[in-house]
Design a protein around this motif. Structure first.
Motif, PDB file in Angstrom:
ATOM      1  N   VAL A 187       0.817  -1.198   0.000  1.00  0.00           N
ATOM      2  CA  VAL A 187       0.000   0.000   0.000  1.00  0.00           C
ATOM      3  C   VAL A 187       0.858   1.259   0.000  1.00  0.00           C
ATOM      4  O   VAL A 187       0.452   2.307  -0.520  1.00  0.00           O
ATOM      5  CB  VAL A 187      -0.949  -0.008   1.219  1.00  0.00           C
ATOM      6  N   ARG A 188       2.060   1.200   0.561  1.00  0.00           N
ATOM      7  CA  ARG A 188       2.927   2.369   0.604  1.00  0.00           C
ATOM      8  C   ARG A 188       3.450   2.748  -0.770  1.00  0.00           C
ATOM      9  O   ARG A 188       3.760   3.922  -1.021  1.00  0.00           O
ATOM     10  CB  ARG A 188       4.098   2.121   1.562  1.00  0.00           C
ATOM     11  N   THR A 189       3.591   1.785  -1.657  1.00  0.00           N
ATOM     12  CA  THR A 189       4.141   2.060  -2.988  1.00  0.00           C
ATOM     13  C   THR A 189       3.084   2.067  -4.083  1.00  0.00           C
ATOM     14  O   THR A 189       3.357   2.544  -5.187  1.00  0.00           O
ATOM     15  CB  THR A 189       5.207   1.017  -3.334  1.00  0.00           C
ATOM     16  N   ASP A 190       1.915   1.536  -3.808  1.00  0.00           N
ATOM     17  CA  ASP A 190       0.875   1.442  -4.838  1.00  0.00           C
ATOM     18  C   ASP A 190       0.383   2.827  -5.218  1.00  0.00           C
ATOM     19  O   ASP A 190       0.102   3.668  -4.358  1.00  0.00           O
ATOM     20  CB  ASP A 190      -0.291   0.597  -4.324  1.00  0.00           C
ATOM     21  N   ARG A 191       0.261   3.070  -6.503  1.00  0.00           N
ATOM     22  CA  ARG A 191      -0.207   4.362  -6.998  1.00  0.00           C
ATOM     23  C   ARG A 191      -0.862   4.169  -8.364  1.00  0.00           C
ATOM     24  O   ARG A 191      -0.528   3.242  -9.102  1.00  0.00           O
ATOM     25  CB  ARG A 191       0.940   5.376  -7.076  1.00  0.00           C
ATOM     26  N   PHE A 192      -1.759   5.089  -8.686  1.00  0.00           N
ATOM     27  CA  PHE A 192      -2.506   4.979  -9.934  1.00  0.00           C
ATOM     28  C   PHE A 192      -1.618   5.248 -11.146  1.00  0.00           C
ATOM     29  O   PHE A 192      -1.862   4.707 -12.238  1.00  0.00           O
ATOM     30  CB  PHE A 192      -3.675   5.962  -9.907  1.00  0.00           C
ATOM     31  N   SER A 193      -0.593   6.061 -10.975  1.00  0.00           N
ATOM     32  CA  SER A 193       0.302   6.347 -12.100  1.00  0.00           C
ATOM     33  C   SER A 193       0.992   5.077 -12.596  1.00  0.00           C
ATOM     34  O   SER A 193       1.353   4.994 -13.781  1.00  0.00           O
ATOM     35  CB  SER A 193       1.347   7.383 -11.685  1.00  0.00           C
ATOM     36  N   ALA A 194       1.182   4.095 -11.710  1.00  0.00           N
ATOM     37  CA  ALA A 194       1.775   2.832 -12.150  1.00  0.00           C
ATOM     38  C   ALA A 194       0.861   2.103 -13.121  1.00  0.00           C
ATOM     39  O   ALA A 194       1.331   1.443 -14.061  1.00  0.00           O
ATOM     40  CB  ALA A 194       2.077   1.948 -10.938  1.00  0.00           C
ATOM     41  N   THR A 195      -0.452   2.224 -12.932  1.00  0.00           N
ATOM     42  CA  THR A 195      -1.402   1.606 -13.865  1.00  0.00           C
ATOM     43  C   THR A 195      -1.341   2.272 -15.233  1.00  0.00           C
ATOM     44  O   THR A 195      -1.343   1.592 -16.267  1.00  0.00           O
ATOM     45  CB  THR A 195      -2.820   1.703 -13.292  1.00  0.00           C
ATOM     46  N   LEU A 196      -1.286   3.598 -15.243  1.00  0.00           N
ATOM     47  CA  LEU A 196      -1.176   4.303 -16.527  1.00  0.00           C
ATOM     48  C   LEU A 196       0.141   3.970 -17.217  1.00  0.00           C
ATOM     49  O   LEU A 196       0.183   3.807 -18.444  1.00  0.00           O
ATOM     50  CB  LEU A 196      -1.287   5.809 -16.288  1.00  0.00           C
ATOM     51  N   ALA A 197       1.219   3.856 -16.428  1.00  0.00           N
ATOM     52  CA  ALA A 197       2.502   3.479 -17.020  1.00  0.00           C
ATOM     53  C   ALA A 197       2.454   2.059 -17.576  1.00  0.00           C
ATOM     54  O   ALA A 197       3.012   1.781 -18.649  1.00  0.00           O
ATOM     55  CB  ALA A 197       3.608   3.603 -15.976  1.00  0.00           C
ATOM     56  N   ALA A 198       1.769   1.144 -16.869  1.00  0.00           N
ATOM     57  CA  ALA A 198       1.642  -0.227 -17.367  1.00  0.00           C
ATOM     58  C   ALA A 198       0.858  -0.260 -18.676  1.00  0.00           C
ATOM     59  O   ALA A 198       1.177  -1.041 -19.585  1.00  0.00           O
ATOM     60  CB  ALA A 198       0.957  -1.094 -16.321  1.00  0.00           C
TER      61      ALA A 198
END
Length: 461
Positions: free
Chosen positions: A73-84
């Motif tokens: 949870v500390r590293t999870d972010r929505f920008s990672a989904t857009l990057a994926a």
């Protein structure tokens, strides 16, 4: 027997057309003329191809990094989904960019020969086929966007990737011959500068056989993935969230399987061009539905990440307040009751309810967008949709026609669209407090009580 020999002869001569020396020479001359006649478009196509070639090497590693940050949870972010999503598109788009771009440049050339335009239609079709199947192949990777970010069922992703893997090398050449043999059919997916008239029965015969084989293979893939006794439906039956797919299996599985079979039957019975046209419209519909589903799931992903972060921050604040109260109790010897009162003085926001409110809003928007998109794609084809445009109501509305505002009768389709948009706006207004809390208020330096007061006032208004 003679008819069978004639059909075989047509297929042989049709395949020979693609390697005919005159056609190949004309194709080479037309391709050589593209950089001079379409300099800007050719330069953009070449730069895009080089950029995708460089980015494609690092895309798998970037996709794995995006999957790793979703674990905690500390590293999870929505920008990672857009990057994926971007890494997935980069891995997929390299070869389609080459083929579709080359087909578009050749197809839009004003000096291209008829045979070169046929090649152009085939190249565009091949690129689109690789783009569609390759997108599913990389979308459903074990570390891909669907499994780690969008929470698609792992069994479903594994089966989709497996079917896409064997379809790509077989369906890709078939799509080239099918598009080349039906290049005269108007399509929103194939862009040709001028309308073609193909009178070569041999070429059409090759296109018909390729089209029929392609549709049958797609039907086999659909059957393997979604059959009732398959692994996907068994896995769905074990989860309450996907159980409805099993309950209504016959209602959607039958049409999904019969559509490609019906197109094959129509093509064999002599309605080849009509079958190809309907298949192209069905392809546009499939692209739209897949895009809408992914967009909805990405919004759900944003909701999940936001709600998860809010819960985590709320837990941290609550723990800090409890530690502070314990320290004050030790210093001032306040009663336990006073400590409890101070701890619950500010009301907590119900993040579960906030998530459900926004989720229902997203689901409603997805449903209405799906209905309107399907109507937009099919309203010129199906008579039932065109009837709505011809029914005029005894009400006038103002429309801009040729730059001049004029009063025109309101049609039934206009009224239905207005009611749908009005219902969506009313439903969205009811969910404004939840949207404000998840998007704006939680980013402002406000206490929980202040945020709760704002959401309450918004609900009342």
């Amino acid at each position: 027997y003679k008819r069978q020999l004639q059909r075989i002869s047509q297929l042989v001569h049709g395949l020979a057309w693609f390697v005919d020396i005159d056609n190949v020479n004309r194709l080479g001359r037309d391709l050589a003329a593209v950089p001079a006649s379409q300099t800007t478009a050719f330069g953009l196509w070449l730069l895009g191809f080089l950029a995708l070639t460089l980015l494609r090497r690092r895309a798998p590693q970037g996709l794995r990094r995006c999957a790793e940050v979703t674990v905690k949870v500390r590293t999870d972010r929505f920008s990672a989904t857009l990057a994926a999503l971007m890494h997935t598109l980069v891995m997929v788009a390299w070869l389609p960019w080459l083929l579709i771009g080359l087909g578009l440049l050749l197809g839009q050339s004003a000096t291209a020969s008829t045979s070169s335009l046929v090649y152009a239609a085939g190249l565009q079709s091949v690129g689109q086929t690789i783009l569609f199947l390759g997108f599913f192949l990389h979308l459903c990777r074990p570390d891909g966007l669907a499994v780690t970010h969008l929470e698609w069922h792992p069994v479903l992703c594994k089966q989709i990737a497996r079917q896409a893997a064997w379809l790509i090398p077989i369906v890709t050449p078939l799509s080239f011959f099918a598009a080349a043999g039906s290049a005269t059919v108007p399509s929103g997916c194939i862009r040709i500068s001028s309308s073609l008239q193909i009178d070569d029965a041999n070429l059409v015969s090759v296109g018909l056989l390729a089209f029929a084989t392609q549709m049958l293979l797609l039907a086999i893939a659909v059957y393997r993935i979604w059959r009732r006794q398959g692994l996907v439906m068994q896995a769905f039956g074990e989860t309450g969230e996907h159980a409805k797919w099993l309950s209504y299996h016959l209602l959607w599985f039958g049409p999904a399987l019969l559509v490609p079979v019906a197109l094959v039957a129509a093509a064999i019975l002599g309605y080849f061009y009509s079958a190809v046209f309907l298949a192209s419209v069905a392809g546009e519909t499939l692209w739209f539905v897949v895009s809408a589903v992914i967009a909805r799931d990405i919004l759900f992903r944003w909701l999940y990440v936001t709600q998860r972060r809010l819960r985590f921050e709320e837990a941290l604040r609550y723990r800090e307040e409890q530690n502070r109260l314990r320290q004050e109790d030790a210093e001032t010897s306040d009663s336990p009751v006073d400590s409890v009162i101070n701890a619950i003085e500010e009301a907590k926001v119900n993040y579960n309810q906030l998530g459900q409110d926004v989720r229902s809003l997203v689901q409603l928007g997805f449903t209405l967008s799906l209905i309107m998109g399907l109507w937009w794609i099919w309203h010129d084809i199906l008579p039932a949709f065109s009837v709505l445009d011809r029914v005029q109501l005894p009400i006038t509305t103002s429309k801009i026609i040729d730059g001049i505002a004029q009063d025109v009768p309101l049609t039934l389709s206009d009224m239905i669209a207005g009611l749908l948009l009005g219902g969506l706006a009313l439903f969205a207004a009811m969910k404004v407090p939840a949207v404000l809390e998840l998007t704006v208020l939680q980013r402002l330096p406000l206490s929980r009580a202040s945020r709760y007061a704002v959401t309450t006032m918004t609900q009342g208004s």
